[in-house]
Design a protein around this motif. Structure first.
Motif, mmCIF file in Angstrom:
data_model
loop_
_atom_site.group_PDB
_atom_site.id
_atom_site.type_symbol
_atom_site.label_atom_id
_atom_site.label_comp_id
_atom_site.label_asym_id
_atom_site.label_seq_id
_atom_site.Cartn_x
_atom_site.Cartn_y
_atom_site.Cartn_z
ATOM 1 N N HIS A 112 53.864 -33.796 58.138
ATOM 2 C CA HIS A 112 53.903 -35.252 58.190
ATOM 3 C C HIS A 112 52.581 -35.806 57.688
ATOM 4 N N ARG A 113 52.621 -37.032 57.224
ATOM 5 C CA ARG A 113 51.405 -37.738 56.818
ATOM 6 C C ARG A 113 51.023 -38.662 57.962
ATOM 7 N N ILE A 114 49.826 -38.453 58.475
ATOM 8 C CA ILE A 114 49.348 -39.211 59.631
ATOM 9 C C ILE A 114 48.050 -39.914 59.265
ATOM 10 N N LEU A 115 48.007 -41.208 59.563
ATOM 11 C CA LEU A 115 46.808 -42.004 59.335
ATOM 12 C C LEU A 115 46.076 -42.178 60.658
ATOM 13 N N ILE A 116 44.807 -41.785 60.672
ATOM 14 C CA ILE A 116 43.950 -41.986 61.848
ATOM 15 C C ILE A 116 42.994 -43.126 61.524
ATOM 16 N N ILE A 117 43.065 -44.197 62.319
ATOM 17 C CA ILE A 117 42.133 -45.321 62.165
ATOM 18 C C ILE A 117 41.208 -45.277 63.374
ATOM 19 N N GLU A 118 39.999 -44.790 63.160
ATOM 20 C CA GLU A 118 39.055 -44.491 64.251
ATOM 21 C C GLU A 118 37.642 -44.624 63.713
ATOM 22 N N ASP A 119 36.796 -45.387 64.414
ATOM 23 C CA ASP A 119 35.427 -45.595 63.942
ATOM 24 C C ASP A 119 34.415 -44.594 64.504
ATOM 25 N N ASN A 120 34.811 -43.769 65.456
ATOM 26 C CA ASN A 120 33.900 -42.752 65.997
ATOM 27 C C ASN A 120 34.093 -41.465 65.196
ATOM 28 N N LEU B 25 37.748 -34.495 65.386
ATOM 29 C CA LEU B 25 38.492 -33.656 66.322
ATOM 30 C C LEU B 25 39.998 -33.854 66.148
ATOM 31 N N ALA B 26 40.441 -35.111 66.130
ATOM 32 C CA ALA B 26 41.871 -35.395 65.964
ATOM 33 C C ALA B 26 42.361 -34.871 64.616
ATOM 34 N N LYS B 27 41.578 -35.105 63.569
ATOM 35 C CA LYS B 27 41.934 -34.652 62.218
ATOM 36 C C LYS B 27 42.055 -33.130 62.177
ATOM 37 N N ASP B 28 41.077 -32.441 62.750
ATOM 38 C CA ASP B 28 41.095 -30.974 62.740
ATOM 39 C C ASP B 28 42.322 -30.417 63.472
ATOM 40 N N ILE B 29 42.648 -30.983 64.622
ATOM 41 C CA ILE B 29 43.811 -30.523 65.394
ATOM 42 C C ILE B 29 45.083 -30.707 64.573
ATOM 43 N N LEU B 30 45.233 -31.876 63.973
ATOM 44 C CA LEU B 30 46.457 -32.186 63.237
ATOM 45 C C LEU B 30 46.555 -31.414 61.922
ATOM 46 N N GLU B 31 45.433 -31.211 61.259
ATOM 47 C CA GLU B 31 45.448 -30.395 60.031
ATOM 48 C C GLU B 31 45.796 -28.950 60.355
ATOM 49 N N PHE B 32 45.307 -28.460 61.482
ATOM 50 C CA PHE B 32 45.630 -27.097 61.910
ATOM 51 C C PHE B 32 47.140 -26.933 62.090
ATOM 52 N N GLN B 33 47.812 -28.004 62.503
ATOM 53 C CA GLN B 33 49.266 -27.983 62.682
ATOM 54 C C GLN B 33 50.002 -28.152 61.352
ATOM 55 N N GLU C 47 50.035 -45.991 51.268
ATOM 56 C CA GLU C 47 50.466 -44.599 51.457
ATOM 57 C C GLU C 47 51.715 -44.423 52.314
ATOM 58 N N LYS C 48 52.070 -45.423 53.133
ATOM 59 C CA LYS C 48 53.246 -45.362 54.021
ATOM 60 C C LYS C 48 53.283 -44.045 54.832
ATOM 61 N N PRO C 49 52.288 -43.838 55.705
ATOM 62 C CA PRO C 49 52.273 -42.612 56.510
ATOM 63 C C PRO C 49 53.449 -42.570 57.492
ATOM 64 N N ASP C 50 53.696 -41.390 58.041
ATOM 65 C CA ASP C 50 54.774 -41.210 59.021
ATOM 66 C C ASP C 50 54.369 -41.699 60.411
ATOM 67 N N LEU C 51 53.057 -41.762 60.663
ATOM 68 C CA LEU C 51 52.533 -42.151 61.970
ATOM 69 C C LEU C 51 51.123 -42.686 61.778
ATOM 70 N N ILE C 52 50.767 -43.684 62.592
ATOM 71 C CA ILE C 52 49.401 -44.212 62.604
ATOM 72 C C ILE C 52 48.841 -44.048 64.004
ATOM 73 N N ILE C 53 47.666 -43.442 64.085
ATOM 74 C CA ILE C 53 46.933 -43.318 65.342
ATOM 75 C C ILE C 53 45.819 -44.366 65.276
ATOM 76 N N MET C 54 45.903 -45.372 66.146
ATOM 77 C CA MET C 54 45.055 -46.567 66.051
ATOM 78 C C MET C 54 44.075 -46.685 67.206
ATOM 79 N N ASP C 55 42.777 -46.563 66.896
ATOM 80 C CA ASP C 55 41.750 -46.887 67.884
ATOM 81 C C ASP C 55 41.878 -48.379 68.190
ATOM 82 N N ILE D 156 51.604 -35.993 69.847
ATOM 83 C CA ILE D 156 51.831 -36.356 68.440
ATOM 84 C C ILE D 156 53.208 -35.864 67.997
ATOM 85 N N LYS D 157 53.554 -34.647 68.373
ATOM 86 C CA LYS D 157 54.857 -34.091 68.015
ATOM 87 C C LYS D 157 55.996 -34.969 68.561
#
Length: 121
Positions: A3-11, A17-25, A45-53, A116-117
């Motif tokens: 899946h294509r996941i967009l993480i919007i996070e300023d930290n 950490l979130a990116k590494d976990i999801l890329e590992f999957q 890009e129309k991702p499948d999911l957005i993780i929003m800070d 996430i799953k």
């Protein structure tokens, strides 16, 4: 399934950490460190999911989610609130602006993948 996941996070460390976990999957990860860039990426890009800070500078995650949900091009994309502000009121505020779910920070390595799953299914 990838899946294509967009993480919007300023930290940066939380984002990594979130990116590494999801890329590992096996997911393809897009990142933005502010809401404006995140909205632009989501529209393009129309991702499948957005993780929003939710506590972003300039335009916060509540405003950004509302904007995405009002746009016919992005309204269908699930947005998951990603926040350390975890009171019932905070969760209700996230839901009210259009978030489809809530993931608490800090990232709980064991549960993050499962959460996430569930949002992707």
């Amino acid at each position: 399934m990838t899946h294509r996941i967009l993480i919007i996070e300023d930290n940066p460390s939380t984002c990594k950490l979130a990116k590494d976990i999801l890329e590992f999957q096996g997911h393809q990860i897009l990142v933005a460190d502010n809401a404006g860039l995140g909205i632009d990426i989501a529209r393009h890009e129309k991702p499948d999911l957005i993780i929003m800070d939710m506590l972003l500078p300039i335009k916060n995650g509540y405003e950004a989610t509302g904007e995405l949900k009002e746009d016919g091009e992005t309204a269908h994309i699930p947005v998951v609130a990603f926040s350390a502000m975890v009171s019932d009121a905070d969760k209700q505020k996230a839901k009210a602006c259009g978030c489809d779910g809530f993931i608490e920070k800090p990232v709980d390595f064991a549960n993050f993948s499962k959460q996430i799953k569930a949002f992707l299914s």
